[in-house]
Design a protein around this motif. Structure first.
Motif, PDB file in Angstrom:
ATOM      1  N   LEU A   1     -12.018 -58.652  -9.517  1.00 30.28           N
ATOM      2  CA  LEU A   1     -12.878 -58.543 -10.699  1.00 30.28           C
ATOM      3  C   LEU A   1     -12.264 -59.190 -11.928  1.00 30.28           C
ATOM      4  CD1 LEU A   1     -14.255 -54.903 -10.302  1.00 30.28           C
ATOM      5  CD2 LEU A   1     -15.378 -57.062  -9.719  1.00 30.28           C
ATOM      6  N   GLY A   2     -11.016 -59.658 -11.814  1.00 32.51           N
ATOM      7  CA  GLY A   2     -10.370 -60.329 -12.933  1.00 32.51           C
ATOM      8  C   GLY A   2     -10.151 -59.442 -14.132  1.00 32.51           C
ATOM      9  N   ASP A   3      -9.788 -58.170 -13.870  1.00 30.63           N
ATOM     10  CA  ASP A   3      -9.666 -57.208 -14.965  1.00 30.63           C
ATOM     11  C   ASP A   3      -8.508 -56.258 -14.684  1.00 30.63           C
ATOM     12  OD1 ASP A   3      -9.918 -55.412 -17.015  1.00 30.63           O
ATOM     13  OD2 ASP A   3     -11.979 -54.827 -16.568  1.00 30.63           O
ATOM     14  N   GLU A   4      -7.326 -56.556 -15.224  1.00 29.27           N
ATOM     15  CA  GLU A   4      -6.166 -55.709 -14.994  1.00 29.27           C
ATOM     16  C   GLU A   4      -6.228 -54.397 -15.783  1.00 29.27           C
ATOM     17  OE1 GLU A   4      -2.556 -57.824 -15.606  1.00 29.27           O
ATOM     18  OE2 GLU A   4      -2.908 -59.221 -13.944  1.00 29.27           O
TER      19      GLU A   4
ATOM     20  N   GLU B   1     -18.561 -47.940 -19.092  1.00 33.74           N
ATOM     21  CA  GLU B   1     -18.624 -47.978 -20.547  1.00 33.74           C
ATOM     22  C   GLU B   1     -20.027 -47.674 -21.046  1.00 33.74           C
ATOM     23  OE1 GLU B   1     -17.081 -51.586 -22.142  1.00 33.74           O
ATOM     24  OE2 GLU B   1     -15.009 -51.148 -21.547  1.00 33.74           O
ATOM     25  N   LYS B   2     -21.036 -48.237 -20.389  1.00 34.18           N
ATOM     26  CA  LYS B   2     -22.434 -47.992 -20.748  1.00 34.18           C
ATOM     27  C   LYS B   2     -23.013 -46.898 -19.863  1.00 34.18           C
ATOM     28  CE  LYS B   2     -25.281 -51.356 -20.883  1.00 34.18           C
ATOM     29  NZ  LYS B   2     -26.020 -52.590 -20.529  1.00 34.18           N
ATOM     30  N   PRO B   3     -24.017 -46.173 -20.326  1.00 36.29           N
ATOM     31  CA  PRO B   3     -24.701 -45.216 -19.454  1.00 36.29           C
ATOM     32  C   PRO B   3     -25.333 -45.929 -18.253  1.00 36.29           C
ATOM     33  CG  PRO B   3     -25.280 -44.842 -21.756  1.00 36.29           C
ATOM     34  CD  PRO B   3     -24.532 -46.136 -21.715  1.00 36.29           C
ATOM     35  N   LEU B   4     -25.242 -45.291 -17.103  1.00 34.82           N
ATOM     36  CA  LEU B   4     -25.814 -45.838 -15.873  1.00 34.82           C
ATOM     37  C   LEU B   4     -26.381 -44.678 -15.062  1.00 34.82           C
ATOM     38  CD1 LEU B   4     -26.281 -48.143 -13.831  1.00 34.82           C
ATOM     39  CD2 LEU B   4     -23.962 -47.738 -12.985  1.00 34.82           C
ATOM     40  N   SER B   5     -27.694 -44.581 -15.029  1.00 37.17           N
ATOM     41  CA  SER B   5     -28.330 -43.486 -14.300  1.00 37.17           C
ATOM     42  C   SER B   5     -28.316 -43.774 -12.808  1.00 37.17           C
ATOM     43  CB  SER B   5     -29.775 -43.307 -14.767  1.00 37.17           C
ATOM     44  OG  SER B   5     -30.567 -44.421 -14.369  1.00 37.17           O
TER      45      SER B   5
ATOM     46  N   ALA C   1     -22.883 -52.270 -16.374  1.00 42.33           N
ATOM     47  CA  ALA C   1     -22.386 -51.197 -17.244  1.00 42.33           C
ATOM     48  C   ALA C   1     -20.888 -51.249 -17.500  1.00 42.33           C
ATOM     49  CB  ALA C   1     -22.765 -49.836 -16.651  1.00 42.33           C
ATOM     50  N   LYS C   2     -20.160 -52.173 -16.933  1.00 42.54           N
ATOM     51  CA  LYS C   2     -18.704 -52.327 -17.016  1.00 42.54           C
ATOM     52  C   LYS C   2     -17.968 -51.045 -16.607  1.00 42.54           C
ATOM     53  CE  LYS C   2     -14.990 -54.545 -19.623  1.00 42.54           C
ATOM     54  NZ  LYS C   2     -14.026 -54.161 -18.678  1.00 42.54           N
ATOM     55  N   ILE C   3     -17.407 -51.097 -15.421  1.00 44.02           N
ATOM     56  CA  ILE C   3     -16.670 -49.957 -14.888  1.00 44.02           C
ATOM     57  C   ILE C   3     -15.305 -49.863 -15.568  1.00 44.02           C
ATOM     58  CG2 ILE C   3     -15.631 -48.955 -12.818  1.00 44.02           C
ATOM     59  CD1 ILE C   3     -17.851 -50.398 -11.208  1.00 44.02           C
ATOM     60  N   LYS C   4     -14.942 -48.658 -16.036  1.00 41.94           N
ATOM     61  CA  LYS C   4     -13.640 -48.418 -16.655  1.00 41.94           C
ATOM     62  C   LYS C   4     -12.641 -47.822 -15.666  1.00 41.94           C
ATOM     63  CE  LYS C   4     -14.764 -45.634 -20.003  1.00 41.94           C
ATOM     64  NZ  LYS C   4     -14.606 -44.842 -21.252  1.00 41.94           N
ATOM     65  N   ARG C   5     -13.143 -46.986 -14.746  1.00 40.40           N
ATOM     66  CA  ARG C   5     -12.233 -46.264 -13.843  1.00 40.40           C
ATOM     67  C   ARG C   5     -12.915 -46.045 -12.508  1.00 40.40           C
ATOM     68  NH1 ARG C   5     -10.438 -40.449 -13.119  1.00 40.40           N
ATOM     69  NH2 ARG C   5      -8.269 -40.582 -12.442  1.00 40.40           N
ATOM     70  N   ILE C   6     -12.135 -46.164 -11.434  1.00 41.09           N
ATOM     71  CA  ILE C   6     -12.623 -45.926 -10.080  1.00 41.09           C
ATOM     72  C   ILE C   6     -11.696 -44.923  -9.404  1.00 41.09           C
ATOM     73  CG2 ILE C   6     -13.094 -46.944  -7.816  1.00 41.09           C
ATOM     74  CD1 ILE C   6     -13.336 -49.680  -9.250  1.00 41.09           C
ATOM     75  N   VAL C   7     -12.283 -43.892  -8.817  1.00 41.29           N
ATOM     76  CA  VAL C   7     -11.560 -42.946  -7.967  1.00 41.29           C
ATOM     77  C   VAL C   7     -12.201 -43.023  -6.587  1.00 41.29           C
ATOM     78  CG1 VAL C   7     -10.850 -40.564  -7.601  1.00 41.29           C
ATOM     79  CG2 VAL C   7     -11.119 -41.431  -9.937  1.00 41.29           C
TER      80      VAL C   7
ATOM     81  N   LEU D   1      -8.772 -52.400 -15.643  1.00 44.41           N
ATOM     82  CA  LEU D   1      -9.568 -51.477 -14.836  1.00 44.41           C
ATOM     83  C   LEU D   1      -8.645 -50.476 -14.155  1.00 44.41           C
ATOM     84  CD1 LEU D   1     -12.311 -50.687 -13.596  1.00 44.41           C
ATOM     85  CD2 LEU D   1     -11.906 -52.424 -11.847  1.00 44.41           C
ATOM     86  N   ARG D   2      -8.938 -49.211 -14.329  1.00 41.74           N
ATOM     87  CA  ARG D   2      -8.103 -48.164 -13.754  1.00 41.74           C
ATOM     88  C   ARG D   2      -8.657 -47.777 -12.386  1.00 41.74           C
ATOM     89  NH1 ARG D   2      -4.035 -49.282 -15.886  1.00 41.74           N
ATOM     90  NH2 ARG D   2      -3.105 -47.249 -15.387  1.00 41.74           N
ATOM     91  N   VAL D   3      -7.788 -47.775 -11.385  1.00 42.72           N
ATOM     92  CA  VAL D   3      -8.201 -47.487 -10.008  1.00 42.72           C
ATOM     93  C   VAL D   3      -7.184 -46.561  -9.377  1.00 42.72           C
ATOM     94  CG1 VAL D   3      -8.844 -48.460  -7.772  1.00 42.72           C
ATOM     95  CG2 VAL D   3      -9.150 -49.837  -9.838  1.00 42.72           C
ATOM     96  N   THR D   4      -7.656 -45.526  -8.677  1.00 45.13           N
ATOM     97  CA  THR D   4      -6.772 -44.682  -7.885  1.00 45.13           C
ATOM     98  C   THR D   4      -7.450 -44.400  -6.551  1.00 45.13           C
ATOM     99  OG1 THR D   4      -5.401 -42.676  -7.878  1.00 45.13           O
ATOM    100  CG2 THR D   4      -7.622 -42.471  -8.796  1.00 45.13           C
ATOM    101  N   ALA D   5      -6.637 -44.339  -5.496  1.00 51.90           N
ATOM    102  CA  ALA D   5      -7.199 -44.253  -4.145  1.00 51.90           C
ATOM    103  C   ALA D   5      -6.414 -43.274  -3.287  1.00 51.90           C
ATOM    104  CB  ALA D   5      -7.189 -45.632  -3.486  1.00 51.90           C
ATOM    105  N   THR D   6      -7.133 -42.623  -2.379  1.00 50.88           N
ATOM    106  CA  THR D   6      -6.540 -41.859  -1.286  1.00 50.88           C
ATOM    107  C   THR D   6      -7.175 -42.371  -0.004  1.00 50.88           C
ATOM    108  OG1 THR D   6      -6.264 -39.884  -2.661  1.00 50.88           O
ATOM    109  CG2 THR D   6      -6.193 -39.580  -0.265  1.00 50.88           C
ATOM    110  N   THR D   7      -6.363 -42.896   0.912  1.00 52.36           N
ATOM    111  CA  THR D   7      -6.907 -43.493   2.134  1.00 52.36           C
ATOM    112  C   THR D   7      -6.558 -42.622   3.333  1.00 52.36           C
ATOM    113  OG1 THR D   7      -4.952 -44.905   2.411  1.00 52.36           O
ATOM    114  CG2 THR D   7      -6.815 -45.822   1.187  1.00 52.36           C
TER     115      THR D   7
END
Length: 339
Positions: free
Chosen positions: A225-228, A254-258, A148-154, A230-236
């Motif tokens: 992932l070879g994709d600059e 980007e695509k729907p993913l149930s 589904a191609k991930i656009k953002r990760i929190v 891609l938006r990523v934010t983290a709290t550790t």
């Protein structure tokens, strides 16, 4: 007879080094000679490998003669100094520190995610092991990204004290005992009490307000992932758990993913075990993952606050899949295809 390899473990007496020995034995890696290397403090100690007692040698510039693969877990400064020396001696280094991860000439590898990048070891003779929290997240997210191609990760992490080392394990154990017996807790490893507490602070704070650990997850994810874009934010967060890191991960695709499709994809993914039956209170916990090599995923559910959003709970043993096992899996790829 299949080919055998001379292997060095640098930092053999540490928490991850010990796990490397266990994993090499468990996975029956084709070892001809195993050379255990550490600082002068550990020189002369004995460690067991497959029932044999091996002496620990002092790490030096001449330690890598005839070594094919060197597994490093001795800290960034040692890796910066000795990985080039080992590579010049003909060894391929698999380094567990952060020293080489963002070097553009050094591949950053999770075998279930980007195994072909192992071929790039010829650039410098070094392959970097990603950060433990990044590894388990990548194992879980790669099949979803492919679909589904991930656009953002929190991501918010809940990381065990073993990620800091043996002294931190002892600190949690001692503090817990002292507090349960009505005595004050002494802090030596962490700036605040870790027993019965959570610390939103792993590694040093940077100018942007994030910690170095948080930015590792951002930068390493994009590189693997070879994709600059891609938006990523983290709290550790460091939590009072001995072994295994847990993560709450939110993705936007980007695509729907149930949730149902995500469970299907993850159930077929290498290195993943889906543990997700909330009707029967079944979900992964740190205790379940301790001592295991799989990445456990549960609490898979659609994010109702955005389109194409998904939430997951991801758990893995930080010393094994998050470090030692990932390194040995890289060594297995080297042995099978490149050496």
């Amino acid at each position: 007879m299949s080919k055998l390899f001379n292997v060095a473990v640098v930092g053999a007496t540490g928490a991850v080094g010990n796990q490397m020995l266990e994993v090499l034995a468990e996975r029956n890696f084709p070892v001809k000679e195993l050379r255990l290397l550490a600082s002068e403090r550990s020189e002369g100690k004995f460690l067991e490998f497959k029932g044999e007692q091996l002496v620990v040698q002092k790490l030096g510039r001449d330690s890598f003669k005839d070594i094919d693969i060197a597994l490093f877990s001795a800290g960034g400064s040692r890796s910066e100094e000795f990985c080039p020396i080992a590579a010049a001696s003909g060894a391929v280094c698999v380094d567990n520190s952060s020293a080489w991860r963002m070097d553009p000439d050094v591949p950053l590898v999770v075998p279930e995610v980007n195994p072909a990048d192992v071929a790039l070891h010829t650039n410098k003779g070094i392959i970097a092991n990603p950060n433990c929290s990044t590894i388990q997240m990548m194992v879980a997210l790669k099949p979803l990204h492919d679909y589904a191609k991930i656009k953002r990760i929190v991501v918010s992490t809940y990381q065990a004290v073993s990620g800091t080392g043996l002294n931190a394990i002892d600190e949690l154990r001692v503090q817990s005992g002292e507090l349960l017996n009505g005595r004050p807790a002494e802090c030596k490893v962490y700036p605040h009490q870790i027993a019965f507490n959570c610390l939103p602070h792993i590694d040093v704070f940077l100018d942007n307000g994030y910690t170095k650990e948080e930015m590792k997850m951002v930068n390493e994810t994009q590189k693997i992932l070879g994709d600059e874009s891609l938006r990523v934010t983290a709290t550790t967060v460091r939590v009072p758990v001995f072994y295994s890191h847990s993560e709450a991960v939110n993705i936007e695709t980007e695509k729907p993913l149930s949730a149902a499709k995500a469970r299907e994809l993850l159930a077929a993914a290498p290195g993943v075990k889906v543990v997700d039956d909330v009707a029967n209170l079944v979900y992964p916990t740190a205790i379940d993952a301790a001592g295991q090599d799989l990445t456990y995923v549960g609490r898979i559910r659609e994010d109702e606050s955005i389109d194409n959003g998904l939430n997951l709970w991801v758990v893995a043993d930080n010393l094994r899949k998050g470090a030692a096992t990932n390194a040995v899996q890289i060594a297995e790829l080297l042995a099978a295809k490149y050496l």
